[in-house]
Write a protein that holds these residues in place. Structure first.
Motif, PDB file in Angstrom:
ATOM      1  N   HIS A 111       1.135   5.623  17.236  1.00 42.74           N
ATOM      2  CA  HIS A 111       2.574   5.844  17.387  1.00 42.74           C
ATOM      3  C   HIS A 111       2.886   6.641  18.641  1.00 42.74           C
ATOM      4  N   HIS A 112       2.050   7.607  18.953  1.00 43.73           N
ATOM      5  CA  HIS A 112       2.303   8.470  20.099  1.00 43.73           C
ATOM      6  C   HIS A 112       2.425   7.682  21.396  1.00 43.73           C
ATOM      7  N   MET A 113       1.696   6.589  21.502  1.00 40.03           N
ATOM      8  CA  MET A 113       1.717   5.829  22.743  1.00 40.03           C
ATOM      9  C   MET A 113       3.067   5.165  23.006  1.00 40.03           C
ATOM     10  N   PHE A 114       3.874   4.998  21.975  1.00 41.94           N
ATOM     11  CA  PHE A 114       5.215   4.456  22.185  1.00 41.94           C
ATOM     12  C   PHE A 114       6.120   5.488  22.848  1.00 41.94           C
ATOM     13  N   MET A 115       5.861   6.763  22.595  1.00 46.15           N
ATOM     14  CA  MET A 115       6.583   7.819  23.287  1.00 46.15           C
ATOM     15  C   MET A 115       6.151   7.862  24.755  1.00 46.15           C
ATOM     16  N   THR A 116       4.846   7.682  24.973  1.00 47.20           N
ATOM     17  CA  THR A 116       4.332   7.628  26.342  1.00 47.20           C
ATOM     18  C   THR A 116       4.987   6.488  27.108  1.00 47.20           C
ATOM     19  N   SER A 117       5.067   5.332  26.485  1.00 40.07           N
ATOM     20  CA  SER A 117       5.667   4.162  27.130  1.00 40.07           C
ATOM     21  C   SER A 117       7.136   4.392  27.445  1.00 40.07           C
ATOM     22  N   GLU A 118       7.837   5.031  26.529  1.00 43.79           N
ATOM     23  CA  GLU A 118       9.248   5.314  26.772  1.00 43.79           C
ATOM     24  C   GLU A 118       9.415   6.235  27.978  1.00 43.79           C
ATOM     25  N   GLY A 119       8.590   7.266  28.052  1.00 44.79           N
ATOM     26  CA  GLY A 119       8.691   8.196  29.168  1.00 44.79           C
ATOM     27  C   GLY A 119       8.341   7.556  30.494  1.00 44.79           C
ATOM     28  N   LEU A 120       7.239   6.799  30.526  1.00 41.44           N
ATOM     29  CA  LEU A 120       6.818   6.178  31.773  1.00 41.44           C
ATOM     30  C   LEU A 120       7.790   5.090  32.208  1.00 41.44           C
ATOM     31  N   SER A 121       8.185   4.228  31.292  1.00 37.26           N
ATOM     32  CA  SER A 121       9.122   3.157  31.659  1.00 37.26           C
ATOM     33  C   SER A 121      10.455   3.740  32.107  1.00 37.26           C
ATOM     34  N   GLY A 122      10.891   4.827  31.457  1.00 40.07           N
ATOM     35  CA  GLY A 122      12.128   5.476  31.873  1.00 40.07           C
ATOM     36  C   GLY A 122      12.032   6.024  33.278  1.00 40.07           C
ATOM     37  N   ALA A 123      10.882   6.630  33.599  1.00 35.60           N
ATOM     38  CA  ALA A 123      10.686   7.168  34.945  1.00 35.60           C
ATOM     39  C   ALA A 123      10.687   6.060  35.986  1.00 35.60           C
ATOM     40  N   ILE A 124      10.030   4.951  35.673  1.00 37.98           N
ATOM     41  CA  ILE A 124       9.961   3.826  36.606  1.00 37.98           C
ATOM     42  C   ILE A 124      11.339   3.212  36.829  1.00 37.98           C
ATOM     43  N   VAL A 125      12.088   3.019  35.751  1.00 37.82           N
ATOM     44  CA  VAL A 125      13.410   2.412  35.871  1.00 37.82           C
ATOM     45  C   VAL A 125      14.359   3.325  36.640  1.00 37.82           C
ATOM     46  N   THR A 126      14.247   4.627  36.425  1.00 37.87           N
ATOM     47  CA  THR A 126      15.066   5.571  37.189  1.00 37.87           C
ATOM     48  C   THR A 126      14.735   5.492  38.670  1.00 37.87           C
ATOM     49  N   GLN A 127      13.464   5.419  38.977  1.00 36.12           N
ATOM     50  CA  GLN A 127      13.017   5.412  40.364  1.00 36.12           C
ATOM     51  C   GLN A 127      13.313   4.083  41.064  1.00 36.12           C
ATOM     52  N   MET A 128      13.225   2.991  40.325  1.00 36.50           N
ATOM     53  CA  MET A 128      13.331   1.657  40.916  1.00 36.50           C
ATOM     54  C   MET A 128      14.427   0.855  40.240  1.00 36.50           C
ATOM     55  N   SER A 129      15.595   1.453  40.084  1.00 38.09           N
ATOM     56  CA  SER A 129      16.661   0.852  39.274  1.00 38.09           C
ATOM     57  C   SER A 129      17.093  -0.512  39.776  1.00 38.09           C
ATOM     58  N   ASP A 130      17.033  -0.746  41.095  1.00 38.47           N
ATOM     59  CA  ASP A 130      17.473  -2.032  41.631  1.00 38.47           C
ATOM     60  C   ASP A 130      16.651  -3.195  41.077  1.00 38.47           C
ATOM     61  N   MET A 131      15.412  -2.940  40.743  1.00 37.39           N
ATOM     62  CA  MET A 131      14.548  -3.993  40.210  1.00 37.39           C
ATOM     63  C   MET A 131      14.938  -4.405  38.796  1.00 37.39           C
ATOM     64  N   PHE A 132      15.778  -3.588  38.155  1.00 36.81           N
ATOM     65  CA  PHE A 132      16.106  -3.834  36.754  1.00 36.81           C
ATOM     66  C   PHE A 132      17.599  -4.072  36.531  1.00 36.81           C
ATOM     67  N   MET A 133      18.327  -4.381  37.599  1.00 37.89           N
ATOM     68  CA  MET A 133      19.782  -4.486  37.493  1.00 37.89           C
ATOM     69  C   MET A 133      20.254  -5.781  36.851  1.00 37.89           C
ATOM     70  N   SER A 134      19.597  -6.887  37.130  1.00 38.76           N
ATOM     71  CA  SER A 134      20.064  -8.188  36.641  1.00 38.76           C
ATOM     72  C   SER A 134      19.701  -8.352  35.178  1.00 38.76           C
ATOM     73  N   GLU A 135      20.475  -7.692  34.345  1.00 40.68           N
ATOM     74  CA  GLU A 135      20.114  -7.619  32.936  1.00 40.68           C
ATOM     75  C   GLU A 135      20.925  -8.547  32.046  1.00 40.68           C
ATOM     76  N   MET A 136      21.975  -9.156  32.559  1.00 38.14           N
ATOM     77  CA  MET A 136      22.807 -10.031  31.752  1.00 38.14           C
ATOM     78  C   MET A 136      22.374 -11.470  31.980  1.00 38.14           C
ATOM     79  N   PRO A 137      21.719 -12.124  31.031  1.00 38.88           N
ATOM     80  CA  PRO A 137      21.260 -13.493  31.238  1.00 38.88           C
ATOM     81  C   PRO A 137      22.438 -14.454  31.352  1.00 38.88           C
ATOM     82  N   GLU A 138      22.280 -15.478  32.200  1.00 43.30           N
ATOM     83  CA  GLU A 138      23.329 -16.463  32.356  1.00 43.30           C
ATOM     84  C   GLU A 138      23.368 -17.421  31.175  1.00 43.30           C
ATOM     85  N   GLU A 139      22.272 -17.541  30.440  1.00 45.62           N
ATOM     86  CA  GLU A 139      22.233 -18.378  29.252  1.00 45.62           C
ATOM     87  C   GLU A 139      21.366 -17.706  28.214  1.00 45.62           C
TER      88      GLU A 139
END
Length: 442
Positions: free
Chosen positions: A377-405
């Motif tokens: 279970h602890h590793m899901f907290m690790t994943s949340e922290g790391l993925s959050g840090a990456i998305v904060t740092q590289m937000s442009d890579m994650f902007m297109s979040e609304m699928p067209e279909e």
């Protein structure tokens, strides 16, 4: 039975390969890109509980075949996983719905137990009956889910998915009994990975049917995908490490295969790095990741040899690694993942795996599986922290979040390439900084 009320978690059991397109909540992405949305949290919760179900089911079936002393504790851990799934349903739909789910979920686990017992007794008729029960269960349950979701999920596809779940767990068990340990662990890894596809499709269905409860957020954004993919690789690492350590102290025949499965988990991470930055970068990352696994191996070896000094040396090495790797990660994420926080998390990881192993070695199997579940279970907290840090740092890579279909929620296991692509943002970032960091500290 109120089928509408029972929507959410039963889908988790049967959404095992559906190709149905699920409508998305109307997510007007004018908010900051983040991994921490209500729908992403739902998906991560299901990632945890569903994948842990597959992991514990595979391991418990093996323990049953062996008549192992820790079988009861392993089965109890699987039961606790069921309790938590049922509680999740009860917290949303009420106690009655939670109890209904618990009965249904426990039923299919019982058929797997029947198959294990039939194998132990060399009773081919009992084994065949268990498979027939599972077949009937998947048909009935799939029709229930189609009705529960207002046909968002199609019964035929759901039944195919349930059959995949059955095939993976039975395949892992049969291979283990036959002594084909490499195949057994390959099936187990497939079964674990498959459940992450389940949780994605399930969470999409829930968020679509109950958009207001999840603040009109989407569980299938790029950011949520990154979080989920890291959930998979990190939690599987913890689970496989715990089992390999058990096998190591037991001198089990399947030790090499379990260690190979753990190595294959590392290889999945390394492949992502190599695919972006080349073989040299991949090899460097592989060396760093493998280093801390090696220290756990050293601890197991020292325990087997009753070498207290060797145990202390292994723990000292893990402590040193914790500090160095935490600083590296802080540099990699440009301070979005503070080294102090990561070091604390890494120490918890060490404590949980070593605690699980020590308890297992001393015959305290209840504590061993409690610690194993905590490590997972602890590793899901690790994943949340790391993925959050990456998305904060590289937000442009994650902007297109609304699928067209509507997204393709096909859950076939051959989608491993998509998994590797989706984690590149995180792993490639760390790999890219590796050269800078090491050069700076040489």
């Amino acid at each position: 039975m109120n089928f509408k009320k029972m929507l959410v978690v039963p889908t988790a059991a049967a959404l095992l390969a559906t190709n149905a397109g699920l409508a998305q909540a109307d997510t007007h992405e004018d908010m900051m890109v983040t991994v921490d949305t209500e729908a992403a949290d739902l998906r991560s919760t299901l990632d945890h509980l569903l994948s842990e179900h597959a992991f514990l089911a595979a391991e418990t079936m093996r323990k049953g075949a062996d008549g192992a002393e820790d079988f009861e504790a392993s089965a109890a851990a699987l039961d606790m996983n069921t309790e938590e799934l049922s509680s999740t349903i009860g917290s949303v739909y009420g106690e009655e719905a939670g109890e209904q789910f618990k009965t249904m979920w426990s039923e299919h686990i019982g058929y797997f137990v029947d198959y294990v017992n039939g194998t132990a007794e060399e009773d081919e008729a009992a084994k065949e009956n268990a498979l027939n029960e599972l077949s009937q269960y998947r048909e009935d349950f799939s029709e229930f889910l189609e009705s529960a979701t207002d046909e968002r999920l199609e019964a035929g596809a759901l039944a195919d998915g349930l059959q995949m779940h059955v095939n993976q767990l039975i395949g892992a068990f049969d291979a283990y009994v036959m002594g084909d340990y490499e195949t057994a662990y390959a099936y187990e890894r497939e079964a674990i990975h498959h459940m992450y596809m389940v949780s994605k499709g399930l969470s999409v269905a829930i968020a679509d049917q109950f958009p207001e409860e999840y603040n009109n957020t989407d569980p299938a954004t790029k950011a949520a995908d990154l979080r989920s993919d890291l959930n998979y690789l990190f939690s599987e690492h913890a689970g496989l490490a715990a089992m390999a350590m058990q096998n190591g102290i037991d001198g089990a025949e399947d030790f090499e295969a379990s260690a190979e499965a753990l190595g294959n988990n590392t290889a999945d991470l390394t492949e992502a790095v190599s695919g972006v930055y080349g073989e040299e970068a991949g090899q460097q990352f592989d060396a760093m990741w493998a280093e801390h696994i090696g220290y756990f191996v050293d601890y197991v070896t020292a325990t087997a040899e009753e070498d207290t000094a060797g145990q202390e040396e292994a723990l000292d090495n893990l402590n040193m690694y914790k500090e160095e790797f935490s600083k590296f990660m802080e540099t990699a994420t440009e301070g979005n993942l503070p080294s102090e926080d990561l070091a604390e998390g890494l120490q918890m990881h060490v404590n949980q795996l070593v605690g699980a192993f020590d308890a297992y070695s001393s015959g305290d199997y209840e504590v061993a599986y409690e610690q194993t579940r905590e490590a997972y279970h602890h590793m899901f907290m690790t994943s949340e922290g790391l993925s959050g840090a990456i998305v904060t740092q590289m937000s442009d890579m994650f902007m297109s979040e609304m699928p067209e279909e509507m997204p393709n929620t096909a859950m076939a296991p051959q989608n491993n390439n998509a998994l590797l692509i989706s984690i590149i943002a995180g792993i490639a970032l760390l790999s890219a900084v590796l050269f800078r960091y090491r050069a700076r500290n040489q």
